[in-house]
Structures are given as structure tokens and as C-alpha cells.
Design a protein around this motif. Sequence first.
Motif, PDB file in Angstrom:
ATOM      1  N   LEU A 149     -33.938   3.210   0.657  1.00  0.00           N
ATOM      2  CA  LEU A 149     -34.055   2.053  -0.057  1.00  0.00           C
ATOM      3  C   LEU A 149     -34.232   0.840   0.997  1.00  0.00           C
ATOM      4  O   LEU A 149     -35.156  -0.286   0.632  1.00  0.00           O
ATOM      5  N   LYS A 150     -33.752   0.779   2.089  1.00  0.00           N
ATOM      6  CA  LYS A 150     -33.881  -0.315   3.068  1.00  0.00           C
ATOM      7  C   LYS A 150     -35.186  -0.088   3.387  1.00  0.00           C
ATOM      8  O   LYS A 150     -35.919  -1.198   3.776  1.00  0.00           O
ATOM      9  N   GLU A 151     -35.729   1.141   3.832  1.00  0.00           N
ATOM     10  CA  GLU A 151     -37.276   1.234   4.271  1.00  0.00           C
ATOM     11  C   GLU A 151     -38.023   0.719   3.133  1.00  0.00           C
ATOM     12  O   GLU A 151     -39.199   0.170   3.727  1.00  0.00           O
ATOM     13  N   ALA A 152     -37.844   0.787   2.088  1.00  0.00           N
ATOM     14  CA  ALA A 152     -38.715   0.401   0.836  1.00  0.00           C
ATOM     15  C   ALA A 152     -38.611  -1.146   0.823  1.00  0.00           C
ATOM     16  O   ALA A 152     -39.494  -1.773   0.014  1.00  0.00           O
ATOM     17  N   GLY A 153     -37.569  -1.909   1.524  1.00  0.00           N
ATOM     18  CA  GLY A 153     -37.423  -3.400   1.107  1.00  0.00           C
ATOM     19  C   GLY A 153     -36.557  -3.710   0.147  1.00  0.00           C
ATOM     20  O   GLY A 153     -36.575  -4.833  -0.212  1.00  0.00           O
ATOM     21  N   TYR A 154     -35.573  -2.780  -0.143  1.00  0.00           N
ATOM     22  CA  TYR A 154     -34.702  -3.036  -1.544  1.00  0.00           C
ATOM     23  C   TYR A 154     -33.301  -3.030  -0.639  1.00  0.00           C
ATOM     24  O   TYR A 154     -32.805  -2.031  -0.297  1.00  0.00           O
ATOM     25  N   ARG A 197     -38.071   6.250  -5.459  1.00  0.00           N
ATOM     26  CA  ARG A 197     -37.918   7.385  -6.170  1.00  0.00           C
ATOM     27  C   ARG A 197     -37.209   8.554  -5.451  1.00  0.00           C
ATOM     28  O   ARG A 197     -36.506   9.149  -5.755  1.00  0.00           O
ATOM     29  N   GLN A 198     -37.711   8.700  -4.243  1.00  0.00           N
ATOM     30  CA  GLN A 198     -37.030   9.556  -3.233  1.00  0.00           C
ATOM     31  C   GLN A 198     -35.413   9.340  -3.293  1.00  0.00           C
ATOM     32  O   GLN A 198     -34.526  10.185  -3.179  1.00  0.00           O
ATOM     33  N   ALA A 199     -35.463   7.920  -2.974  1.00  0.00           N
ATOM     34  CA  ALA A 199     -33.653   7.598  -3.033  1.00  0.00           C
ATOM     35  C   ALA A 199     -33.047   7.956  -4.122  1.00  0.00           C
ATOM     36  O   ALA A 199     -31.916   8.475  -3.735  1.00  0.00           O
ATOM     37  N   ILE A 200     -33.466   7.795  -5.154  1.00  0.00           N
ATOM     38  CA  ILE A 200     -32.813   8.101  -6.574  1.00  0.00           C
ATOM     39  C   ILE A 200     -32.480   9.959  -6.284  1.00  0.00           C
ATOM     40  O   ILE A 200     -31.506  10.142  -6.925  1.00  0.00           O
ATOM     41  N   ASN A 201     -33.588  10.650  -6.007  1.00  0.00           N
ATOM     42  CA  ASN A 201     -33.392  12.155  -5.849  1.00  0.00           C
ATOM     43  C   ASN A 201     -32.042  12.245  -5.200  1.00  0.00           C
ATOM     44  O   ASN A 201     -31.301  13.115  -5.326  1.00  0.00           O
TER      45      ASN A 201
END
Length: 515
Positions: free
Chosen positions: A351-356, A299-303
Motif C-alpha cells: 500500500l505504501k508503494e502504491a501511494g496509500y 489489490r495484491q495488498a488486500i490478498n
Amino acid sequence: MHKKMLLPFLMLLVIFTTACTAGTAGDEESKSSGGKSSKKNNVVIGIEADAATLLANTDVNYITDVQIRNIYDPLIKRNPETGGFEPALATEWKNIDEYTWEITLRKDVKFQNGDPFNAEAVKFNIDYILDKKNNSTYLSRWADIKEVKVIADDKVQIITSKPFPTMIARIADDLLIMDPGNVKKLGLEEAAKNPVGTGPYKVKEWVRDDHLTLIANDDYWKGKPSIKEATFRYIPEFSSRLSAFLSGEIDLFKNIPVDSLDNVKNNENSKVESIGSSRVNYLALNTLHKGPLQNQKVRQAINYAVDVDELLKTVLNGNGTKMTGPLSKINADYVETKDYGYNPDKAKELLKEAGYDPKDLKLTLDTPNGRYPMDSQVAQAIAAQLKRIGIDVKVQVNEWGNHLTKIQQRKAGDMFILGWGPTFDAQSTIQNLFMKDAPYSGFYDSEVEKAIQKAIPIFNQDKRKQAFGEIQQLLVDQAAWVPLWQQADLYAVNKNLDFKPKVDESMQVFDMGWK
């Protein structure tokens, strides 16, 4: 004395008109006689969609509310310029203690069928909201009401189960008074088609998905309406509303497409009225079903990946005020919150940190078409921005009613476009959009809900603002939304129609007139 609890906010009000020449759009007589006709006695308003129902206190939806507020009266109304509280069917109000509110009612008011307005009618309408079998989407906002007591024919007391400091705001913003006798006689289904209120207009004809026509209630307690007939004509698409206005088929509509503003300004029979709205527009990041949006870092990445400044400039032509949190700057409880800003590299990192891997993300975005200024265009532009970092977004365009239903039934996609308002205090937005059981919520976090529940009963204004300020920052940290903008309301108006926009977005035909 009134205990009005006026909200200390500064409304941003900008009204501008263009110079016009003779002629009256929408008036066949004036067209044929060079504008030298008698004044019109009807008005046609273009609106995005049909009302969900003509029953009061049932549907939390601006489209419904803006129409039925011509049929029903509130107990307490908003000042059109300040948003403060003013008498309507109620003349006085006070809180006896933190659990008890007393409302004194106007005497000698009758419903449109001649039935008397009284305290029993007020009790009936609040009890209607509280009765779960009526499926009122206002219920979550009124759930802390314990009991309504009739003290006298012109006096009621509302007893709450916990302190309810925003009671007067709830009464002003939600409660409309329908005739109990009519509802009991006809039943809910028929009363929804044949409503009876105390308001200035009665229903003449309601054709589903086409129009609602109202006729003047000449026995109205505030006096005879000058406009004798009003029609709300349902025109879902922006471009179609604009065409209908420019051709004289309608006299007024809200939300001029910003790329077509000059078409109205340059039309000799038209004028533009504008006001800084208290409505907020946002991109909801849906955490209510399983998926990547349940991950805070996603969600933070999308922001970080959505460039709101670019959207305002290129899609809205600057017609909006950027938001960084869940409230607009004109909200009484607004506090300044951190702006994520546009940072696509940071988005990829998160996103990388989130595993995506962004290229593996395939998301859906639901949007209405024609409800908010350039809504579907905004959705497409957001999808294009997210594509820049590799996220594939499928935009699903919905008819307005279907859009709301999908959100209410928790069937909306990973993201959805929505607006909320008019709203003048933090609770009106935060309680209704960030609690699990709220009808239009798209986000839930147990710690956020606990903080909201803790803040709601606080009577002390300073402590209350501090508590809701902390919640605003928590929601930003959680990336519950991508905040977009405080809406700028642009109205296309027949040049001979006396109409001024209001901060509560109401279209009260009783307040209009023809020059």
C-alpha cells in the motif's frame, strides 16, 4: 456414436447421513399417526429467492435455473456423479469440423401442451439467446454462433464464426428448450408467467416472492413422476430456512448454516447430505470504476491482508476447500497457482508503494445475505481483517436479486462477494467473469482479455489447458480476486425423502421419491 468429450476431472464426493427414527417432517398425516401413514406425494423445497423469470435461456442465475430445470429439459445433461455428458432431448452429437456441430434429436417427444418437439424448437431457443432484444445474459457465452440450420425434423447443425471446442458444454450447461408456439402466442411477458417445456413438471401457481408450485406432467416422455406436486418456497434467510425445516414446513434445503449443522444432525426427522461442489466463492476486487482497486498493488495488498485459512476455520467451521486461483481443484483445467498467504506487513508495504496510507482507505464491500454459506458473516470477517492493517470497510448487505443487479449494472462497491458454478472447465469461469462485457465481471485488463480470446478457439486439449493455465497465473499475479474456497454443499433433508445431491447442484424432483 456420441462424441461426448468427457472432461477428465476427479470429483470429490462425500455423502453422509445420520441415524434417524420414525416420523416425517412436513407431513401432517404422519405426525398425527405416529409415522404410520401412506407415502407423501408432494415435496416442499426451501430456496433463497424467487426466480428472476420462468423463461428459459434468459437469466444466468442458479436460483432461476434450479427451479426451471423441472419445467424444461436440456438437449444434453451432465452425469450427476462425474459431470460427463449424457443424452437428454438429444441422442447423438458430433463436430463435423471445427465450425460445425450436428445434433440428432429424440423423436416422439411432446411439449406439455401437446406441441411436437423438433429441430425448429431447438433453432428457436438458440436464436432467442442470440437476439439482443431479448436481453439474455447467456448472449456473451453464445456470441460466436453464426447460424442454426434445420437439417431434418430430428437434426440441427450449429455453425460458428470461429472454432468453438466447448460447444457441448455450453449446450449442456445453458440450453433449455421452451415451446416456440407458446412464446409466440403469449408474448415474452406472459410466457414468462406461463411457461411450457417438455419437462416432468408444469406450473400450477407462481406467487412472486413467496412460492412456485409445480404439478406432475403425467405425459412426460420419461414416465410419470412419482412426486405429484413440488413447491419451491422462497425463504431468504438461513436461520428462517432452518427453522422452517426443523418445524416440518419444508422437506429440503441447500446450504445448512455451518454453525447450525448439529441442529439438523440431531433432529429425529432429518438427515444431512453432503457433496464437494464445483462452485467457487470469491471476493471480487472491482476495477470497473475509478478507485484504489484499479491499482494492482492495492489489490495484491488486500490478498495479503485477507486470511482465508482463518475464515474457513472460524466462520465456515472447515466446510470448504481453500482456493489459490480462479478455479477449484476439481475443474478439468485447474493448474496450481501461487498462494499469497497471510502477510499483513507485506500488505502495508505494498500500500505504501502504491501511494496509500491504509488509514486513508475507505472501501465498500457488497454481500448477499443467505445466498452462500455464511456469506454476510464472511463479509464482516473480511472487513475486520482489513481493519487490522488500517483499512476501513463498509459492508453493504443486499437482497440477492438486488445484489446481482448491482453487479450487472456495474454499481457494486469496491469489493463484492460472489460465487460461480457449477463449473467444470476453465472457459466457463474465466470467459464469464474476467471479460469486460460479461454480466458478472468485476475485473478488466486488456492483456487478460486478449489471452482469453486467444485461448477460447483452441481445440487441442493439451494446448488449451496450457493456455488457460497461463491465464490462471496471470489472474493471480494481477490479483483480480481474493480467491476464497470451493464450496461444500450441505443439504438438510427429510429422512424419508430419497434425495442425493449432485455436482451440478440441480434439484430434479423427478429423481426424488418418498420411502
